[in-house]
Enzyme design. Structure first.
Site, PDB file in Angstrom:
ATOM      1  CD  GLU A 196      -1.807  -2.420   1.412  1.00  0.00           C
ATOM      2  OE1 GLU A 196      -0.659  -2.683   1.823  1.00  0.00           O
ATOM      3  OE2 GLU A 196      -2.696  -3.282   1.284  1.00  0.00           O
TER       4      GLU A 196
ATOM      5  CG  HIS B 283     -10.128  -6.993   8.113  1.00  0.00           C
ATOM      6  ND1 HIS B 283      -9.033  -7.490   8.752  1.00  0.00           N
ATOM      7  CD2 HIS B 283      -9.913  -7.217   6.796  1.00  0.00           C
ATOM      8  CE1 HIS B 283      -8.198  -7.997   7.856  1.00  0.00           C
ATOM      9  NE2 HIS B 283      -8.708  -7.844   6.660  1.00  0.00           N
TER      10      HIS B 283
HETATM   11  C1  LIG Z   1      -2.138  -4.640   4.332  1.00  0.00           C
HETATM   12  C2  LIG Z   1      -3.201  -5.467   3.737  1.00  0.00           C
HETATM   13  N1  LIG Z   1      -3.528  -5.297   2.448  1.00  0.00           N
HETATM   14  C3  LIG Z   1      -4.494  -6.048   1.873  1.00  0.00           C
HETATM   15  C4  LIG Z   1      -5.164  -6.990   2.602  1.00  0.00           C
HETATM   16  C5  LIG Z   1      -6.257  -7.824   1.962  1.00  0.00           C
HETATM   17  N2  LIG Z   1      -5.785  -9.191   1.794  1.00  0.00           N
HETATM   18  C6  LIG Z   1      -6.043 -10.121   2.717  1.00  0.00           C
HETATM   19  S1  LIG Z   1      -5.319 -11.551   2.355  1.00  0.00           S
HETATM   20  C7  LIG Z   1      -4.643 -10.974   0.938  1.00  0.00           C
HETATM   21  C8  LIG Z   1      -3.805 -11.873   0.101  1.00  0.00           C
HETATM   22  C9  LIG Z   1      -2.601 -12.344   0.830  1.00  0.00           C
HETATM   23  O1  LIG Z   1      -2.015 -13.399   0.164  1.00  0.00           O
HETATM   24  P1  LIG Z   1      -0.811 -14.243   0.756  1.00  0.00           P
HETATM   25  O2  LIG Z   1       0.070 -13.340   1.562  1.00  0.00           O
HETATM   26  O3  LIG Z   1      -0.188 -14.961  -0.348  1.00  0.00           O
HETATM   27  O4  LIG Z   1      -1.485 -15.246   1.779  1.00  0.00           O
HETATM   28  P2  LIG Z   1      -2.480 -16.472   1.491  1.00  0.00           P
HETATM   29  O5  LIG Z   1      -3.847 -15.906   1.531  1.00  0.00           O
HETATM   30  O6  LIG Z   1      -2.128 -17.062   0.185  1.00  0.00           O
HETATM   31  O7  LIG Z   1      -2.282 -17.404   2.623  1.00  0.00           O
HETATM   32  C10 LIG Z   1      -5.012  -9.646   0.761  1.00  0.00           C
HETATM   33  C11 LIG Z   1      -4.645  -8.821  -0.393  1.00  0.00           C
HETATM   34  C12 LIG Z   1      -4.817  -7.116   3.970  1.00  0.00           C
HETATM   35  N3  LIG Z   1      -5.450  -7.992   4.768  1.00  0.00           N
HETATM   36  N4  LIG Z   1      -3.830  -6.371   4.504  1.00  0.00           N
END
Ligand SMILES: Cc1ncc(C[n+]2csc(CCOP(=O)(O)OP(=O)(O)O)c2C)c(N)n1
Ligand SMILES: [Mg+2]
Lengths: 359, 326
Positions: free
Chosen positions: B60, B129
């Site tokens: 971000e 959230h």
């Molecule tokens: C700072 C932030 N940005 C965006 C999100 C929204 N978000 C939640 S999970 C996610 C994807 C994360 O993927 P990854 O780190 O690969 O973990 P996985 O879900 O595959 O276990 C996003 C974009 C968030 N929770 N926190």
């Protein structure tokens, strides 16, 4: 799969005949049998199956409206939690993201307390205040439960800092997804952890997707270990789909943290079978890709190996599965029967104590 | 008039502005191939291509800065934050850079960026959230802040935000994305800094914005049955504040309740209440009422969450108190 992620390509040949899943890497498994013994191996298998059954049931309970909000299932990634924690001591710390039911249970949290947390009950491990993304159990040294992608990485390094400062000899395992490694928090933490020799293992659960984003679409490099290279940190890629390869990969990093107080960065190749969360139809991947991964289900592979090697027989497997299903059923019942938090709980736990009105 | 969803109104605003001005582009997590985490950018990748509808990594601070930097040299980026809980990570770029560029450069630079995304409590999402964070931005000179309550406002306000020469923070209630409302086919915009009276009334003014507009209208309907005639003023823009609209309504009703979804301390509501008590003291027949979220992080427990959020009953109660009824 990125070209340089060769480990996952190295799938064992299919065991052929009866359509059973392929087996595990032979030499590694043979070594594990010698090192760990059958009892420990069966316990590891049991643990993986428990995580699987727990998540299957959590998914169903979500559909029934008992669990609400976000719920990210761990199905497919079990060897990561179990492989990494099988060699852990009780005093060691775990810090994880929001896809953490698996790590929580593998760290020894009571499945009843985890299920109750998902059900928003006062008997949950966070009294129902945290929810699926915020599991905590200080006694078990399980420190969350993070909803902000990457937020837990510096914090985990901080726990490792304290462990080193106080000579605890405790290691910190920090789990995060492949989507998290582009955050500044990750890079800032890695640099300090390396510079200050913190006893922390940084575990990327590289399931290739961050929500709907394939890592190939947003990462400048695909061999993500290079990120650790730039901080002079030890690193490795681990096959997170083979329980024993995972176990040994993690063990090396954990030993390094414990014995030399040095951090390691791990790129753990894994795959999630379900969508990102309960509302994700996962249209960004092909049916074939998912099917291929499910054909190589890490739990089935371990089963195939155990049966072929005579570590366990079909009957014992069946009765174990039944036992686990009963255990999970009991967790649901426990959660069902538990009360929701009392309305007076609304304003507790904001501070340790205070003497002003909460508006 | 045709009815469309709030999210589709946003989509139309972005698409029309991208059609109009080649310097407008959209960037953020999951905005392109996934069509947006909340499906606000459905079809935009197909329509405008990957040069202008850009998926970012989860970074971000970085991509907000890239949007802001591009804006500094005259582009008109729309930076989508999946939710404003994550926009906290970008605060440095927003507050230290975007908000101050024009001033620090002695007026040489501007930063016509829009930072938009979901805000407020989406429902059972827990403490990290479920936050209403508009106060952080409203606090900071150099930023403008808009929060629409209806599809009509969402479209007209977002078009204005995109065209605005200054940085605009545009917060959309997560719960409202699926709400429907009348939106004309013809082009229109809604000016910056202009509130809207969503319901006229004579006995008491409710000042509110975003999702709480709907709660307030529900409360007003209930109060009407009890003989209390409530005026609902939707601020729409939180900075700059439409002081004239507030003056006009409060001078008419002499009673006012400020309703906001988030925390009450050092909040937008407290600033509005402060303005009223200093500017309109002689017109008040009762202390300024406040309705807001409880002063705690959001619990996941779904029996507790409703006790934390403001609701229709709280609003009804506060209006009655302001009217000295009961
Ligand atoms: C700072 C932030 N940005 C965006 C999100 C929204 N978000 C939640 S999970 C996610 C994807 C994360 O993927 P990854 O780190 O690969 O973990 P996985 O879900 O595959 O276990 C996003 C974009 C968030 N929770 N926190
Ligand atoms: Mg991932």
């Amino acid at each position: 799969m990125p070209e340089n992620q060769t480990v996952s390509e190295e799938k064992p040949a299919s065991s052929g005949s009866n359509g059973a899943a392929p087996s595990l890497h032979g030499a590694t498994a043979a070594k594990a049998r010698k090192d760990l013994g059958d009892e420990k191996i069966i316990a590891m298998y049991r643990q993986m199956l428990l995580l699987r059954r727990f998540e299957e049931v959590a998914g169903r309970q979500y559909q029934m409206g008992k669990i609400k909000g976000f719920c990210h299932l761990y199905i497919g990634q079990e060897p990561v939690a179990v492989g990494s924690m099988s060699g852990l001591e009780e005093k060691d710390y775990v810090v994880a993201a929001y896809r953490e039911h698996g790590q929580a249970i593998a760290k020894g949290l009571d499945p009843n307390a985890v299920m109750a947390e998902l059900f928003a009950k006062s008997t949950g491990c966070s009294k129902g205040k945290g929810g699926s993304m915020h599991l905590f159990d200080v006694e078990k040294r399980f420190y969350g439960g993070w909803g902000i992608v990457g937020g837990q990485i510096p914090t985990a390094a901080g726990v490792a800092f304290a462990s080193k400062y106080r000579d605890e000899g405790a290691v910190v395992l920090c789990y995060f997804g492949d989507g998290s490694i582009h955050q500044g928090a990750f890079h800032e933490a890695l640099n300090m952890a390396a510079k200050w020799d913190l006893p922390c293992v940084f575990i990327t659960e590289n399931n290739k997707y961050a929500m709907g984003t394939d890592i190939e679409r947003i990462s400048a490099i695909l061999d993500i270990q290079q990120k650790a290279v730039s901080y002079g940190m030890d690193h490795a890629q681990i096959d997170g789909k083979d329980i024993f390869k995972a176990y040994y990969g993690f063990k090396e990093a954990i030993d390094r943290a414990r014995n030399e107080s040095r951090p390691t960065f791990l790129d753990v190749i894994t795959y999630r079978f379900r969508g990102h969360s309960m509302s994700d139809p996962a249209k960004y991947r092909t049916k074939e890709e998912l099917q291929d991964e499910m054909d190589h289900d890490p739990i089935k592979r371990m089963e195939t190996w155990m049966l072929a090697e005579g570590v366990i027989d079909e009957d014992a497997l069946k009765s174990m599965d039944k036992e686990i299903k009963d255990e999970v059923k009991a967790a649901v019942k426990f959660a069902e029967d538990s009360p929701f938090p009392d309305p007076s709980e609304l304003t507790t736990d904001v501070y340790v104590e205070w003497n002003w009105d909460i508006e | 008039m045709r009815k469309i969803l709030f999210r589709d109104a946003l989509n139309e605003a972005m698409s029309e502005e991208m059609e109009r001005d080649p310097d407008v582009f959209l960037m953020g997590e999951e905005v392109a191939e996934y069509n947006g985490a909340y499906k606000c950018s459905v079809g935009m990748l197909d329509r405008f291509g990957p040069k202008r509808v850009i998926d970012t990594p989860i970074a971000e601070l970085g991509f907000a800065g890239i949007g802001i930097g591009a804006a500094m040299v005259g582009m008109k980026p729309i930076v989508e934050m999946m939710t404003f809980n994550f926009a906290i990570l970008a605060l440095d770029q927003v507050m230290n850079t975007a908000a101050k560029m024009r001033y620090m450069s002695g007026g040489q630079l501007s930063c016509p960026v829009v930072i938009r995304g979901a805000g407020g409590a989406g429902g059972h999402l827990g403490a990290q959230h479920s936050q209403s964070l508009e106060a952080q931005y409203v606090h900071c000179p150099g930023l403008k802040v808009m929060m629409p309550a209806t599809p009509y406002d969402a479209k007209g306000m977002l078009k204005t935000a995109i065209r605005d020469p200054d940085p605009v923070i545009f917060i959309e209630s997560e719960i409202l994305y699926g709400s429907e409302g009348e939106v004309p086919e013809e082009e229109y915009t809604i000016p910056m800094g202009v509130a809207d009276v969503k319901r006229e009334g004579a006995d008491c003014t409710i000042i509110t914005w975003s999702r709480m507009v709907h709660f307030s209208l529900d409360a007003a309907a209930e109060l009407a049955e009890q003989g209390i005639d409530v005026e609902v003023v939707d601020l729409r823009t939180l900075r700059p504040l439409d002081k004239e609209a507030i003056r006009k309504s409060v001078k008419k009703t002499n009673r006012v309740v400020v309703v906001e979804e988030g925390w009450y301390w050092a909040s937008v509501g407290s600033t509005v209440a402060d303005f009223i008590s200093r500017d309109l003291f002689d017109h008040l027949d009762a202390p300024v009422g406040r309705v807001h979220q409880r002063d705690i992080p959001m619990p996941y427990a779904y029996n507790l969450e409703p006790l934390s959020l403001p609701n229709k009953d709280n609003i009804v109660e506060a209006v009655k108190r302001a009217c000295y009824v009961d």
